[in-house]
Write an enzyme that holds these catalytic residues in place. Structure first.
Site, PDB file in Angstrom:
ATOM      1  CG  ASP A  30      -2.106   0.944   1.037  1.00 52.48           C
ATOM      2  OD1 ASP A  30      -3.239   0.425   0.997  1.00 52.48           O
ATOM      3  OD2 ASP A  30      -1.912   2.172   0.926  1.00 52.48           O
ATOM      4  CG  ASP A  90       2.361   3.938  -7.058  1.00 55.98           C
ATOM      5  OD1 ASP A  90       1.392   3.185  -7.279  1.00 55.98           O
ATOM      6  OD2 ASP A  90       2.511   5.024  -7.629  1.00 55.98           O
ATOM      7  CG  ASP A 136      -9.532  -4.552  -0.956  1.00 56.84           C
ATOM      8  OD1 ASP A 136     -10.610  -4.352  -1.534  1.00 56.84           O
ATOM      9  OD2 ASP A 136      -9.375  -4.414   0.258  1.00 56.84           O
ATOM     10  CB  CYS A 153     -15.751  -0.874  -0.197  1.00 53.64           C
ATOM     11  SG  CYS A 153     -14.719   0.589  -0.095  1.00 53.64           S
TER      12      CYS A 153
END
Length: 342
Positions: free
Chosen positions: A139, A166, A196, A246
Site C-alpha cells: 500500500d 505504489d 482490493d 467497496c
C-alpha cells in the site's frame, strides 16, 4: 506467493435499532468519532466535544455526532445538527472529561445500545477461510502498512511481509537481486493476487457524510486499470486474480470487468465460492452468464427493522447468509483465472 494491494474497508451485516429510548443526559462527539461509533466502537475521551452539565461517571447518556463541526468544545448543550448514535454509560464525569491537566485519553463512553448492530460471522463460513503461505502486502499509505505489520505481529504471523509502495510501479523491468524481498517484482511472480482497489467508497455504510467531488469519484477508474494491468503481468499462468471494491458504481465494477476481459484475453471469469451476494449490474455489456459469476452486495435493500442481536443467536447458517445478502455495505467481487502468459 500471494500479493495483496490493500485498501482497508470494513464489512458487516447491519441491523438498525429504531426503538431506542433517548436519555436526558447527552454527549456530543466529533464527526470522525461518530463514524467509528456507527461501525461498532466505544467513545474515547479525545472524541468528546460536549456533555450535559451534570454528567457523572456511571450515568446513562445518549450519544450524538456533530456532523457539521459547529459544536464548541466543552459546551453544556448543543442545538445544532446532530445525529443520534445510540446510548452508553459514561466512564468519567464531565469535569474529568474536560480536565486541562495532561493529554486527553482513555475510554469516555461505553456504548451499550448502539443504533447499528453488527452480528458476528464467527462459524458462518469456517470451511472457506484458511491461512495463506507467504503473503506480500503493498500500500502506498504508510499508516496502513504500519497497521498491517502491527496486526501481523499481534497474531504472530511471520508469513506476511508488508511494504509501503505504489502498486502501479510494482512490476520490475530489470533483473532482481537474489536477496531482494520487496517490490518491484518480476513478471509472473505470484500464484494469487487480491487487488482490493482504491475506490470511491460509495458502498460504505453507515456513513453520515460524503464529501468527494465528481472529479474525485471519476479519478478512480484510470488508477484501478493501472493497478489491474500490473497485477495481470505479475500473475503466473493458472493463477487467480480477485478484483474487489467497496463501491457501487458501474464504472468501477462491471465496466472494469468488461474492460479487463477485452484488454486481457488470457483472463477468464470464474465462479466464486461461497456465492452469497447478488449478481452483477446490467449496463456494461457483460452477458447474463458473466453477470452471474460476479458478486455485488447492494446496500439499497430495505433495512431490517425490529430485530435484536439476541434473536440471531439461534439462527440457522442459511438464515444468517440471507441476512448478509439483504443488508450489508456495498461492495463488489470479480474472480479471474489467467489461462496463459500472453
Amino acid at each position: 506467493m500471494a500479493w495483496t494491494e490493500c485498501d482497508s474497508k470494513e464489512t458487516s451485516n447491519l441491523i438498525v435499532r429504531r426503538d431506542l429510548k433517548k436519555h436526558a443526559s447527552e454527549v456530543v462527539v466529533g464527526a470522525q468519532c461518530g463514524y467509528a461509533v456507527l461501525r461498532g466502537a466505544h467513545v474515547y475521551v479525545p472524541g468528546i466535544v460536549s456533555t450535559s452539565r451534570f454528567v457523572k461517571a456511571g450515568d446513562l447518556v445518549s450519544v450524538y455526532s456533530d456532523i457539521e463541526g459547529k459544536c464548541k468544545r466543552g459546551a453544556k448543550e448543543f442545538e445544532g445538527v446532530k445525529v443520534f448514535l445510540g446510548n452508553g454509560i459514561s466512564e468519567l464525569s464531565r469535569s474529568e472529561i474536560f480536565s486541562s491537566s495532561g493529554p486527553l485519553k482513555g475510554l469516555g463512553i461505553r456504548m451499550i445500545e448502539p443504533v447499528y448492530l453488527s452480528p458476528s460471522f464467527d462459524n458462518v463460513l469456517p470451511s472457506h477461510l484458511f491461512l495463506q503461505g507467504e503473503v506480500i502486502a503493498m500500500d502506498r499509505i504508510a499508516n496502513k502498512v504500519k497497521k498491517i505489520k502491527q496486526n501481523a505481529e499481534l497474531l504472530q504471523l511471520n508469513c506476511i511481509k508488508a511494504f509501503c509502495y505504489d502498486g502501479t510501479k510494482a512490476l520490475s523491468v530489470e533483473k532482481r537481486e537474489d536477496d531482494q524481498e520487496g517490490p518491484p517484482f518480476l513478471p509472473e511472480s505470484f500464484d494469487r493476487i487480491l487487488l482490493d482497489a482504491p475506490c470511491s467508497g460509495m458502498g460504505q455504510r453507515p456513513n453520515m457524510a460524503y464529501s468527494s467531488t465528481l472529479k474525485e469519484v471519476t479519478s478512480y477508474q484510470p488508477l484501478q486499470r493501472k493497478l489491474f494491468t500490473v497485477a495481470v503481468k505479475l500473475l503466473k499462468p493458472g493463477g487467480v486474480l480477485v478484483y474487489s471494491t467497496c463501491t457501487i458504481t458501474l464504472s468501477e465494477n462491471e465496466e472494469q470487468v468488461a474492460w479487463a476481459l477485452k484488454r486481457f484475453p488470457c483472463l477468464q471469469l470464474h465462479p466464486q465460492e461461497p456465492h452469497i451476494g447478488g449478481e452483477g449490474m446490467k449496463g456494461a455489456g457483460l452477458s447474463v452468464d458473466q453477470l452471474k459469476l460476479l458478486q455485488r452486495f447492494d446496500p439499497s435493500a430495505v433495512t431490517l427493522q425490529g430485530m435484536d442481536i439476541n434473536s440471531l443467536q439461534d439462527s440457522r447458517e442459511d438464515d444468517l447468509i440471507s441476512l448478509a445478502n439483504k443488508d450489508c455495505i456495498g461492495f463488489f467481487i470479480a474472480k479471474f483465472i489467467k489461462s496463459n502468459s500472453k
